[in-house]
Design a protein around this motif. Structure first.
Motif, mmCIF file in Angstrom:
data_model
loop_
_atom_site.group_PDB
_atom_site.id
_atom_site.type_symbol
_atom_site.label_atom_id
_atom_site.label_comp_id
_atom_site.label_asym_id
_atom_site.label_seq_id
_atom_site.Cartn_x
_atom_site.Cartn_y
_atom_site.Cartn_z
ATOM 1 N N TYR A 231 43.694 18.049 25.793
ATOM 2 C CA TYR A 231 42.765 19.267 25.819
ATOM 3 C C TYR A 231 41.402 18.442 25.703
ATOM 4 C CZ TYR A 231 40.184 23.056 23.564
ATOM 5 O OH TYR A 231 39.449 24.134 23.115
ATOM 6 N N SER A 232 40.444 19.483 26.558
ATOM 7 C CA SER A 232 39.145 18.872 26.832
ATOM 8 C C SER A 232 38.150 19.984 26.925
ATOM 9 C CB SER A 232 39.160 18.035 27.922
ATOM 10 O OG SER A 232 39.246 18.903 29.263
ATOM 11 N N VAL A 233 36.944 19.943 26.548
ATOM 12 C CA VAL A 233 35.807 20.981 26.928
ATOM 13 C C VAL A 233 34.736 20.164 27.559
ATOM 14 C CG1 VAL A 233 36.419 22.518 25.163
ATOM 15 C CG2 VAL A 233 34.981 20.711 24.466
ATOM 16 N N GLU A 234 33.893 20.867 27.995
ATOM 17 C CA GLU A 234 32.880 20.397 28.922
ATOM 18 C C GLU A 234 31.498 20.300 28.149
ATOM 19 O OE1 GLU A 234 32.375 22.440 32.567
ATOM 20 O OE2 GLU A 234 34.437 21.520 33.393
ATOM 21 N N PHE A 235 31.252 21.201 27.106
ATOM 22 C CA PHE A 235 30.197 21.109 26.153
ATOM 23 C C PHE A 235 29.891 20.267 25.499
ATOM 24 C CE2 PHE A 235 33.123 23.868 24.100
ATOM 25 C CZ PHE A 235 33.017 23.580 22.926
ATOM 26 N N LEU A 236 30.762 19.147 24.903
ATOM 27 C CA LEU A 236 30.463 18.233 24.022
ATOM 28 C C LEU A 236 29.994 16.788 24.608
ATOM 29 C CD1 LEU A 236 33.802 18.589 21.886
ATOM 30 C CD2 LEU A 236 31.358 19.479 21.502
ATOM 31 N N ASP A 237 29.277 16.007 23.835
ATOM 32 C CA ASP A 237 28.926 14.774 24.217
ATOM 33 C C ASP A 237 29.883 13.746 24.218
ATOM 34 O OD1 ASP A 237 26.400 15.944 25.169
ATOM 35 O OD2 ASP A 237 25.689 15.467 23.042
ATOM 36 N N ASP A 238 30.025 12.799 24.716
ATOM 37 C CA ASP A 238 31.071 11.907 24.600
ATOM 38 C C ASP A 238 30.360 10.483 23.945
ATOM 39 O OD1 ASP A 238 33.136 9.878 24.539
ATOM 40 O OD2 ASP A 238 33.502 10.001 26.835
ATOM 41 N N GLU A 239 30.613 10.097 22.836
ATOM 42 C CA GLU A 239 30.075 9.115 22.069
ATOM 43 C C GLU A 239 31.085 7.926 21.955
ATOM 44 O OE1 GLU A 239 27.922 9.763 18.500
ATOM 45 O OE2 GLU A 239 26.395 11.155 19.583
ATOM 46 N N GLY A 240 32.387 8.124 22.628
ATOM 47 C CA GLY A 240 33.118 6.957 22.729
ATOM 48 C C GLY A 240 33.874 6.583 21.550
ATOM 49 N N ARG A 241 33.969 7.400 20.455
ATOM 50 C CA ARG A 241 34.797 7.030 19.287
ATOM 51 C C ARG A 241 35.981 6.898 19.445
ATOM 52 N NH1 ARG A 241 30.798 8.149 15.232
ATOM 53 N NH2 ARG A 241 32.355 8.471 13.611
ATOM 54 N N ASP A 242 36.403 6.281 18.141
ATOM 55 C CA ASP A 242 37.883 6.085 18.205
ATOM 56 C C ASP A 242 38.566 7.307 17.700
ATOM 57 O OD1 ASP A 242 37.861 3.287 19.002
ATOM 58 O OD2 ASP A 242 37.550 2.650 17.047
ATOM 59 N N HIS A 243 39.981 7.505 17.959
ATOM 60 C CA HIS A 243 40.744 8.476 17.423
ATOM 61 C C HIS A 243 40.671 8.427 15.885
ATOM 62 C CE1 HIS A 243 41.453 9.306 21.565
ATOM 63 N NE2 HIS A 243 42.592 8.248 21.659
ATOM 64 N N SER A 244 41.099 9.500 15.119
ATOM 65 C CA SER A 244 41.062 9.522 13.676
ATOM 66 C C SER A 244 42.191 10.313 13.383
ATOM 67 C CB SER A 244 39.654 10.274 13.245
ATOM 68 O OG SER A 244 39.607 10.399 12.096
ATOM 69 N N GLY A 245 43.023 9.897 12.269
ATOM 70 C CA GLY A 245 43.954 10.489 11.446
ATOM 71 C C GLY A 245 45.013 11.030 12.291
ATOM 72 N N GLY A 246 45.226 10.435 13.366
ATOM 73 C CA GLY A 246 46.400 10.988 14.293
ATOM 74 C C GLY A 246 46.003 11.943 15.303
ATOM 75 N N LEU A 247 44.848 12.397 15.330
ATOM 76 C CA LEU A 247 44.240 13.230 16.288
ATOM 77 C C LEU A 247 43.222 12.400 17.334
ATOM 78 C CD1 LEU A 247 43.028 15.823 13.590
ATOM 79 C CD2 LEU A 247 45.307 15.683 14.834
ATOM 80 N N TYR A 248 43.003 13.220 18.345
ATOM 81 C CA TYR A 248 42.161 12.612 19.534
ATOM 82 C C TYR A 248 40.753 12.963 19.527
ATOM 83 C CZ TYR A 248 47.259 11.624 20.924
ATOM 84 O OH TYR A 248 48.346 10.990 20.657
ATOM 85 N N TYR A 249 39.967 11.920 19.877
ATOM 86 C CA TYR A 249 38.437 12.492 19.927
ATOM 87 C C TYR A 249 38.220 13.019 21.207
ATOM 88 C CZ TYR A 249 33.349 11.657 20.651
ATOM 89 O OH TYR A 249 32.389 11.815 20.993
ATOM 90 N N ILE A 250 37.518 14.248 21.058
ATOM 91 C CA ILE A 250 37.272 15.044 22.257
ATOM 92 C C ILE A 250 35.754 15.059 22.604
ATOM 93 C CG2 ILE A 250 39.348 16.165 22.435
ATOM 94 C CD1 ILE A 250 37.709 18.596 21.475
ATOM 95 N N GLY A 251 34.782 14.848 21.711
ATOM 96 C CA GLY A 251 33.370 14.608 21.773
ATOM 97 C C GLY A 251 32.726 15.048 20.712
ATOM 98 N N THR A 252 31.456 14.982 20.733
ATOM 99 C CA THR A 252 30.459 15.428 19.966
ATOM 100 C C THR A 252 29.714 16.521 20.097
ATOM 101 O OG1 THR A 252 30.507 12.865 19.071
ATOM 102 C CG2 THR A 252 28.511 14.297 18.447
ATOM 103 N N LEU A 253 29.208 17.430 18.806
ATOM 104 C CA LEU A 253 28.368 18.757 18.823
ATOM 105 C C LEU A 253 27.113 18.289 18.322
ATOM 106 C CD1 LEU A 253 28.605 21.644 19.656
ATOM 107 C CD2 LEU A 253 28.981 21.935 17.340
ATOM 108 N N SER A 254 26.016 18.515 18.975
ATOM 109 C CA SER A 254 24.918 18.434 18.484
ATOM 110 C C SER A 254 24.314 19.769 17.736
ATOM 111 C CB SER A 254 23.571 18.171 19.679
ATOM 112 O OG SER A 254 23.938 16.956 20.419
ATOM 113 N N CYS A 255 23.762 19.427 16.746
ATOM 114 C CA CYS A 255 23.624 20.636 15.814
ATOM 115 C C CYS A 255 22.215 21.136 15.961
ATOM 116 C CB CYS A 255 24.026 20.451 14.356
ATOM 117 S SG CYS A 255 25.351 19.662 14.083
ATOM 118 N N HIS A 256 21.991 22.443 15.336
ATOM 119 C CA HIS A 256 20.754 22.973 15.289
ATOM 120 C C HIS A 256 19.643 22.041 14.392
ATOM 121 C CE1 HIS A 256 21.611 26.748 17.110
ATOM 122 N NE2 HIS A 256 22.840 27.059 15.970
ATOM 123 N N GLN A 257 18.395 21.773 14.945
ATOM 124 C CA GLN A 257 17.626 21.158 14.014
ATOM 125 C C GLN A 257 16.991 21.590 12.911
ATOM 126 O OE1 GLN A 257 17.207 17.631 14.768
ATOM 127 N NE2 GLN A 257 19.098 17.955 16.196
#
Length: 297
Positions: free
Chosen positions: A271-297
């Protein structure tokens, strides 16, 4: 690091929040037969080092309280949060009977309403910090809400007695749950709710068209991500123009909150989406990292 998990469990809702403070929160319950043991084990593991565990029921439909008996028997629910109501069912399940028992227990129940305050839901003490939870709805004196209460007390749908719950992380994301509120009801109460900016919106009614969030609400929320549940695809509203993730496709979702960021992990490694940033994080809790969402400031 605080984390929120949204379970992909078919036509139902269940979440947990492992807070950065000494709090653990479960929102709704829907335990499919093939996952009862694994989900309960995870809930136990994630909550065992927390001093306070609370269960929040958005409303008492079976797809939001399924497995409540098993959950209560496993962890012993001592802090039960719900909207004060007298809902009944024509053919009550064991889970609904347990819901009513907890709802009506003066030692365990706390009733939710707009602006309510409670230690340690949203108040801090010397003993522990706040969970960062606030209630935006209901207004208990509101005539539309009273009408929804009357319907539930007559055995009709309790969808529109759902609370609106916000979780805010200091210097981090804001997330919103709306239970199974229906579109026409949301349109009625729009001017009565202080609708906030939202980083992650869990679409009401599992993302169904019947629970489509009205345009006016969405414009005020400006959600960075809308999470769509697992209703059959022909009933879903896909929130065109907004970033979305659909649990029919990605499975369980884990959100790890960070300063002005949310790192996102899913079941499906394809599974993938195009709107997340890739920070190259490791997988966690048996789940796969797909990206990072930047939040409202």
């Amino acid at each position: 690091m605080p984390r929120v998990k949204s379970y992909a469990i078919g036509n139902g809702d269940m979440y947990y929040i492992r807070h950065g403070s000494d709090n653990f929160t479960i929102i709704d319950c829907s335990l499919p037969d093939d996952r009862v043991g694994s989900i309960l084990a995870e809930i136990y593991t994630q909550s065992k080092d927390k001093g306070i565990t609370r269960f929040i029921s958005t409303h008492p439909d079976q797809d939001h309280i399924g497995g409540l008996v098993e959950l209560d028997d496993q962890i012993g629910i001592r802090n039960f949060y719900c909207v004060k109501n007298a809902a009944i069912k024509k053919d009550p399940t064991a889970d609904f009977k347990r819901y009513c028992s907890l709802r009506d227990d003066s030692k365990k129940a706390f009733y939710l309403y707009k602006g309510c305050a409670r230690r340690w839901m949203n108040e801090t003490s010397d003993e522990r910090g706040s969970a960062g939870l606030s209630v935006l709805w209901p207004i208990t004196s509101d005539p539309d809400f009273k009408s929804a209460l009357d319907d539930a007390a007559a055995g009709m749908s309790p969808n529109n007695i759902s609370c609106i719950l916000q979780y805010s992380v200091n210097d981090g994301p804001r997330m919103l749950w709306m239970g199974d509120l229906e579109t026409d009801f949301m349109e009625k109460i729009e001017d009565k709710v202080n609708i906030p900016k939202v980083d992650i919106l869990f679409a009401p009614h599992h993302g169904r068209t019947s629970g489509k969030v009205p345009k006016g609400w969405l414009e005020k929320m400006d959600p960075g991500l809308v999470v769509i549940g697992e209703a059959p695809s022909e009933y879903l509203h896909y929130y065109a123009g907004y970033n979305t993730m659909t649990q029919n496709s990605c499975g369980d979702i884990l959100f790890e909150t960070d300063t002005n960021k949310v790192h996102i992990y899913v079941n499906d490694d394809a599974y993938s989406v195009e709107f997340l940033d890739d920070e190259g994080r490791d997988h966690s809790g048996g789940l796969y990292y797909i990206g990072t969402l930047s939040c409202h400031q």
